[in-house]
Design a protein around this motif. Structure first.
Motif, PDB file in Angstrom:
ATOM      1  N   ARG A 148      12.951 -11.991  -3.169  1.00  0.00           N
ATOM      2  CA  ARG A 148      12.101 -13.172  -3.342  1.00  0.00           C
ATOM      3  C   ARG A 148      10.685 -12.763  -3.733  1.00  0.00           C
ATOM      4  NH1 ARG A 148      12.768 -15.019   1.408  1.00  0.00           N
ATOM      5  NH2 ARG A 148      14.453 -16.483   1.074  1.00  0.00           N
ATOM      6  N   ALA A 149      10.155 -11.707  -3.116  1.00  0.00           N
ATOM      7  CA  ALA A 149       8.807 -11.240  -3.437  1.00  0.00           C
ATOM      8  C   ALA A 149       8.723 -10.775  -4.885  1.00  0.00           C
ATOM      9  CB  ALA A 149       8.401 -10.114  -2.488  1.00  0.00           C
ATOM     10  N   LEU A 150       9.741 -10.030  -5.331  1.00  0.00           N
ATOM     11  CA  LEU A 150       9.733  -9.507  -6.696  1.00  0.00           C
ATOM     12  C   LEU A 150       9.982 -10.596  -7.736  1.00  0.00           C
ATOM     13  CD1 LEU A 150      11.619  -6.137  -6.097  1.00  0.00           C
ATOM     14  CD2 LEU A 150       9.280  -6.385  -6.947  1.00  0.00           C
ATOM     15  N   ALA A 151      10.497 -11.745  -7.313  1.00  0.00           N
ATOM     16  CA  ALA A 151      10.750 -12.858  -8.238  1.00  0.00           C
ATOM     17  C   ALA A 151       9.581 -13.827  -8.314  1.00  0.00           C
ATOM     18  CB  ALA A 151      12.018 -13.602  -7.822  1.00  0.00           C
ATOM     19  N   TRP A 644      -0.087  -7.253  -1.998  1.00  0.00           N
ATOM     20  CA  TRP A 644       0.783  -7.260  -0.824  1.00  0.00           C
ATOM     21  C   TRP A 644       2.113  -6.589  -1.145  1.00  0.00           C
ATOM     22  CZ3 TRP A 644      -1.450  -9.287   3.522  1.00  0.00           C
ATOM     23  CH2 TRP A 644      -2.597 -10.080   3.315  1.00  0.00           C
ATOM     24  N   LEU A 645       2.676  -5.984  -0.108  1.00  0.00           N
ATOM     25  CA  LEU A 645       3.974  -5.313  -0.220  1.00  0.00           C
ATOM     26  C   LEU A 645       4.900  -5.839   0.874  1.00  0.00           C
ATOM     27  CD1 LEU A 645       5.566  -2.959  -1.651  1.00  0.00           C
ATOM     28  CD2 LEU A 645       4.898  -1.557   0.321  1.00  0.00           C
ATOM     29  N   MET A 695      -2.721  -0.087   3.260  1.00  0.00           N
ATOM     30  CA  MET A 695      -4.075  -0.400   2.791  1.00  0.00           C
ATOM     31  C   MET A 695      -4.728   0.757   2.049  1.00  0.00           C
ATOM     32  SD  MET A 695      -5.419  -2.683   6.024  1.00  0.00           S
ATOM     33  CE  MET A 695      -7.034  -3.035   5.328  1.00  0.00           C
ATOM     34  N   THR A 696      -4.040   1.899   1.991  1.00  0.00           N
ATOM     35  CA  THR A 696      -4.568   3.057   1.253  1.00  0.00           C
ATOM     36  C   THR A 696      -3.806   3.303  -0.045  1.00  0.00           C
ATOM     37  OG1 THR A 696      -3.099   4.705   2.299  1.00  0.00           O
ATOM     38  CG2 THR A 696      -5.130   4.131   3.467  1.00  0.00           C
ATOM     39  N   VAL A 697      -2.832   2.447  -0.368  1.00  0.00           N
ATOM     40  CA  VAL A 697      -1.932   2.703  -1.492  1.00  0.00           C
ATOM     41  C   VAL A 697      -1.837   1.464  -2.372  1.00  0.00           C
ATOM     42  CG1 VAL A 697       0.346   3.589  -2.137  1.00  0.00           C
ATOM     43  CG2 VAL A 697      -0.569   4.086   0.127  1.00  0.00           C
ATOM     44  N   ARG A 698      -1.738   1.691  -3.679  1.00  0.00           N
ATOM     45  CA  ARG A 698      -1.476   0.573  -4.579  1.00  0.00           C
ATOM     46  C   ARG A 698      -0.055   0.069  -4.351  1.00  0.00           C
ATOM     47  NH1 ARG A 698      -1.135   1.674  -9.678  1.00  0.00           N
ATOM     48  NH2 ARG A 698      -1.413   3.934  -9.694  1.00  0.00           N
ATOM     49  N   PRO A 699       0.176  -1.242  -4.476  1.00  0.00           N
ATOM     50  CA  PRO A 699       1.492  -1.786  -4.109  1.00  0.00           C
ATOM     51  C   PRO A 699       2.649  -1.203  -4.905  1.00  0.00           C
ATOM     52  CG  PRO A 699       0.126  -3.448  -5.199  1.00  0.00           C
ATOM     53  CD  PRO A 699      -0.763  -2.302  -4.869  1.00  0.00           C
ATOM     54  N   GLU A 700       2.459  -0.961  -6.199  1.00  0.00           N
ATOM     55  CA  GLU A 700       3.558  -0.427  -6.997  1.00  0.00           C
ATOM     56  C   GLU A 700       3.933   0.973  -6.523  1.00  0.00           C
ATOM     57  OE1 GLU A 700       5.275  -2.037  -9.483  1.00  0.00           O
ATOM     58  OE2 GLU A 700       4.124  -3.789  -8.879  1.00  0.00           O
ATOM     59  N   LEU A 701       2.921   1.798  -6.241  1.00  0.00           N
ATOM     60  CA  LEU A 701       3.207   3.156  -5.775  1.00  0.00           C
ATOM     61  C   LEU A 701       3.849   3.142  -4.397  1.00  0.00           C
ATOM     62  CD1 LEU A 701      -0.014   5.054  -6.943  1.00  0.00           C
ATOM     63  CD2 LEU A 701       2.231   4.971  -8.034  1.00  0.00           C
ATOM     64  N   ALA A 702       3.383   2.239  -3.541  1.00  0.00           N
ATOM     65  CA  ALA A 702       3.971   2.125  -2.206  1.00  0.00           C
ATOM     66  C   ALA A 702       5.430   1.693  -2.302  1.00  0.00           C
ATOM     67  CB  ALA A 702       3.162   1.143  -1.373  1.00  0.00           C
ATOM     68  N   MET A 703       5.702   0.707  -3.154  1.00  0.00           N
ATOM     69  CA  MET A 703       7.076   0.239  -3.339  1.00  0.00           C
ATOM     70  C   MET A 703       7.974   1.371  -3.818  1.00  0.00           C
ATOM     71  SD  MET A 703       8.511  -2.734  -5.945  1.00  0.00           S
ATOM     72  CE  MET A 703       8.078  -1.821  -7.441  1.00  0.00           C
ATOM     73  N   ASN A 704       7.518   2.115  -4.820  1.00  0.00           N
ATOM     74  CA  ASN A 704       8.346   3.177  -5.379  1.00  0.00           C
ATOM     75  C   ASN A 704       8.579   4.295  -4.381  1.00  0.00           C
ATOM     76  OD1 ASN A 704       8.587   1.839  -7.836  1.00  0.00           O
ATOM     77  ND2 ASN A 704       6.727   2.772  -8.667  1.00  0.00           N
ATOM     78  N   GLY A 714       9.256  -4.280  -1.820  1.00  0.00           N
ATOM     79  CA  GLY A 714       8.993  -4.934  -3.095  1.00  0.00           C
ATOM     80  C   GLY A 714       7.607  -5.527  -3.136  1.00  0.00           C
ATOM     81  N   THR A 715       6.926  -5.370  -4.251  1.00  0.00           N
ATOM     82  CA  THR A 715       5.616  -5.957  -4.436  1.00  0.00           C
ATOM     83  C   THR A 715       5.715  -7.478  -4.454  1.00  0.00           C
ATOM     84  OG1 THR A 715       4.997  -4.062  -5.806  1.00  0.00           O
ATOM     85  CG2 THR A 715       3.607  -6.006  -5.957  1.00  0.00           C
ATOM     86  N   ALA A 716       4.781  -8.121  -3.782  1.00  0.00           N
ATOM     87  CA  ALA A 716       4.712  -9.580  -3.853  1.00  0.00           C
ATOM     88  C   ALA A 716       4.043  -9.951  -5.172  1.00  0.00           C
ATOM     89  CB  ALA A 716       3.937 -10.142  -2.661  1.00  0.00           C
TER      90      ALA A 716
END
Length: 814
Positions: A148-151, A644-645, A695-704, A714-716
């Motif tokens: 749902r977050a990724l959509a 947000w992640l 809070m120290t990581v970009r959402p895309e990098l955290a997701m991966n 998944g990134t919101a």
């Protein structure tokens, strides 16, 4: 007892999950023989709460039982060659395989689709997975909340400061199952042309919901912000408000509704105050306005206000708890709930909302205990399909004609599904009253610059259709519509319940013109009952379904999900009903009326909570962003503004992997956190630790990083992010097109792929300009001469330019 529309079909289900279960229920409750293949020990979903005593010491999941009414159960180990051979023998007499195994597992299994299609060419196959079989996310670890977050269906929900609100599980399953059911049944409808294979993506199916805001962003470069709980869209008042007794859902949009609302409150002077004159201004001054009307709402009950709203045609709804929902007379009178039994247990749950009045679905019924059937008990049978269809074959609905009288979002979504699958959809508008998705404000550039041809939403909802105009207030215009209906396979409208009858075209009248006609109506609360005259928007439907009462955190007001859920869910529900109607029509030659209530179409989304209420007599407290099984679970802030992640930990192994990624070996070594129960007892501390890392990581990098470690994340995303989403780009979801007045733009594709193709169906027709196909349809379908067409144009019965004259008979669609 007459045969149900799908009683000639045999279906096998393999895999697990509520998406598969609900898709199979659509088949079994309409008469298909559905055989569920379960692993030794039974489907894992049998152990999901709420559990009920089914007798003989067996506890069974109420939700599982509801999803599997009227099915059979066979135990087979798909890792055992002998069991697989038995299943292959069964499949030789089946029409359809529904397969929810992970895409990566199928090609390396004993039961591959390539082998089945080679050895069993008459078998149709539909594969259901989270992200489809190809693309960058196809192997992602996921849950409802991640998908749902990724959509783009999460980030806009909730308070301005965040976090975004994660709704309860069970909503993706309904949208995905319907999205899978429609092409699957269309393929079976046309199975003489060959058996088809479809691969369906739950993620792409959820874009039915976010595409409205995606279209807004592509058109304006702007995505509406997340402003507050229950702040729906850009207008006001739209949301849930407390009354003397219960909560009232309000959606005030038009000037007439605002005037009626002020009058209802006994404050007619508010209507003309400059700071409250339109929705945007009221939104800016919402705190001041709420301080004025909220105390007045507390003077009456939600039911009293709702009944006043019916008379005044204001879109209002009582927002029920699950207990209140189950006892509301409206739903009882329409048979919206019925008993589910499993073993010795019985409880109530929603009935399928596809209300085909001439062939109603089974009202729930009995669910099987694990292994209650044996393969040998299913007799061999012949099937119609003898070969596999190819991409060179005509689309499965080619040859069907549908007269489309719908406007806005919900109805056009339904007919879009049909057009995508090859049906000839003839959209009927009028120059005096075009589809309101072309724009609702006729002032300024609307006429001189034809802005009604430039609205993104209209392009999205009306691809693969032909468009004509007819002035239905003139006898000749109405007569031409009747001639179209007389030769059509189906007609569909989403007007308020009283509109078509005022034209002399109620369902019975239309079926007198054409006895084999399928007539689909889809007003907010159906065509029957005390609420049939209620005016509604998608927000009203969500409110009336009870969904807000189970969304959000305990102590919050009933929480809306900030998108018009009633429209996309109503649309795909109507399309599914229409496909079932076509199956009945093809077998019997008979038409019928499909009385779809758009509100009832949302009840399957609250089914788990309805079942819990029925089974236990109560509903569990709302958990906010936490989860009844997965822990930790939530939406966490990342580097950047409003980033947000979403993270979900489903197992103890995933917990260890999470701890490693966030550099917390101390948590991994803490024995008290080694189990879900232990983590739930200390969830506050765990969430703090996760936030310190995110809070120290970009959402895309955290997701991966988490996905690489096997942890669902998944990134919101915002709806506007969908147009540049790397997975959707890799699957070809967005098709670049150029249309007159619009110029180059992107259109979304279907949420499925046929055969082994990586490409979606090509869009063969762009949304029609106003009256674009007048001559083509009137000449080819109705046989009119050029001189007759010219007379119609001169009389302004047809045309290709919007006029300022409004019809006095046709009212806006709901």
């Amino acid at each position: 007892m007459p045969k149900l529309p799908l009683s000639d079909l045999r279906v096998v289900e393999i895999g697990s999950g509520d998406q598969l279960g609900y898709c199979g229920k659509l088949f079994s409750d309409f008469g298909a023989e559905v055989i569920k293949i379960e692993p030794p020990g039974g489907d894992p979903m049998r152990r999901h709460a709420p559990l009920i005593d089914a007798g003989r010491g067996k506890s069974e999941s109420g939700v599982f039982a509801w999803l599997n009414t009227n099915k059979h159960s066979v135990i087979a180990d798909l890792a055992d060659a002998a069991d697989v051979a038995t299943i292959k023998t069964l499949l030789q007499s089946c029409d359809l395989l529904l397969d929810a195994r992970p895409p990566a597992d199928i090609p390396i299994s004993f039961l591959t689709h390539d082998d089945l299609r080679r050895d069993n060419p008459g078998l149709a196959i539909t594969a259901i997975s989270w992200f489809g079989e190809n693309g960058l996310y196809s192997d992602f670890h996921t849950t409802d909340s991640i998908c749902r977050a990724l959509a783009g269906c999460v980030k806009l929900v909730g308070a301005k400061e965040g976090p975004p609100v994660l709704p309860r599980d069970g909503q993706i399953s309904v949208m995905t199952a319907l999205t899978a059911f429609i092409p699957t049944l269309a393929g079976l409808y046309g199975r003489k042309r060959g058996a088809r294979r479809f691969a369906v993506s739950a993620h792409a199916a959820m874009l039915h919901i976010s595409e409205f805001d995606t279209g807004l962003a592509l058109e304006s470069g702007f995505t509406r912000p997340r402003t507050a709980l229950n702040r729906f869209g850009r207008g006001y008042p739209v949301g849930n408000f407390q009354t003397r007794d219960g909560w009232l859902g309000i959606t005030v949009v038009t000037p007439a509704q605002w005037a009626a609302f002020c009058g209802m409150l006994g404050l007619p002077e508010l209507e003309k105050e400059a700071k409250f004159t339109d929705g945007l201004v009221r939104s800016v001054n919402s705190a001041e306005l709420a301080a004025i009307f909220q105390p007045i709402l507390l003077q009456k009950s939600a039911q009293e206000w709702f009944e006043m709203g019916i008379e005044l045609r204001i879109p209002l709804a009582v927002v029920p708890s699950m207990e209140e929902l189950l006892r509301q007379p409206y739903y009882r009178e329409r048979g919206a709930f019925a008993d589910v039994t499993i073993g010795s247990a019985s409880f109530e749950a929603p009935v399928l909302p596809q209300r085909l009045t001439g062939s109603l679905p089974l009202a729930n019924g009995k669910a099987p205990l694990a292994g209650s059937d044996d393969v040998a008990s299913f007799r061999p049978r012949d099937r119609i399909a003898t070969r596999q269809a190819t991409l060179d074959d005509p689309l499965p609905l080619k040859g069907l004609r549908i007269v489309d009288l719908t406007m806005g979002w919900a109805g056009p979504t339904a007919t879009r599904q049909m057009g995508d699958l090859g049906a000839d959809v003839i959209k009927v508008e009028s120059c005096q009253y075009p589809d309101w998705f072309r724009g609702t404000d006729p002032r300024g550039p609307y006429h001189p610059e034809r802005t009604y041809e430039k609205v993104y939403w209209f392009q999205q909802m009306n691809r693969n259709k032909r468009g004509i105009t007819l002035d239905l207030t003139q006898p000749k215009g109405l007569a031409l519509l009747k001639r179209l209906i007389a030769d059509a396979d189906a007609v569909i409208d989403n007007y308020a319940a009283d509109v078509m009858p005022r034209l002399g075209l109620d369902p019975d009248a239309m079926r007198k013109l054409n006895p084999r006609l399928i007539v689909v109506t889809m007003p907010a609360f159906g065509m029957t009952g005390a609420w049939s005259g209620v005016r509604a928007y998608g927000s009203t439907l969500e409110q009336a379904s009870g969904l807000p009462s189970i969304t959000g955190s305990e102590g919050d007001p009933p929480t809306m999900v900030h998108t018009a859920l009633g429209d996309p869910y109503g649309g795909v529900s109507a399309a599914a009903a229409l496909m079932i109607g076509f199956m009945h029509q093809k077998r019997t030659g008979e038409g019928q009326h499909i009385d779809l209530s758009a509100t009832e179409a949302l009840l399957p989304m609250v089914a788990p909570s309805v079942i819990e209420q029925s089974v236990t007599g109560t509903t569990s407290p709302r958990l906010g962003n936490r989860h009844p099984r997965f822990v930790p679970h939530g939406c966490f802030p990342c580097i950047g503004e409003d980033q947000w992640l979403t993270i979900a930990v489903r197992s103890d192994e995933e917990w260890q992997a999470l701890c490693k990624v966030i550099h917390r070996p101390d948590l991994a070594e803490d024995a008290t956190l080694a189990t879900a129960d232990g983590r739930r007892a200390d969830e506050d501390r765990i969430e703090v630790a996760i936030r310190h890392w995110t809070m120290t990581v970009r959402p895309e990098l955290a997701m991966n990083a988490l996905q690489d470690a096997g942890v669902p994340a998944g990134t919101a995303r915002l709806p506007m992010d969908m147009a540049g989403d790397p997975h959707l780009l890799s699957t070809g979801h967005w098709q670049p097109v150029t249309r007159r007045f619009m110029g180059p733009h992107l259109l979304p594709s279907v949420a499925y792929r046929e055969g082994s193709s990586r490409a979606p169906y090509a869009i063969t027709r762009l949304a029609p300009t106003l009256g674009q196909h007048n001559e083509e349809v009137l000449r080819e379908v109705l046989g009119l001469a050029d001189s007759e067409i010219a007379e119609l144009r001169n009389a302004e019965i047809i045309g290709d330019t919007a006029t300022s004259k409004k019809s006095k008979t046709v009212a806006p669609a709901t």
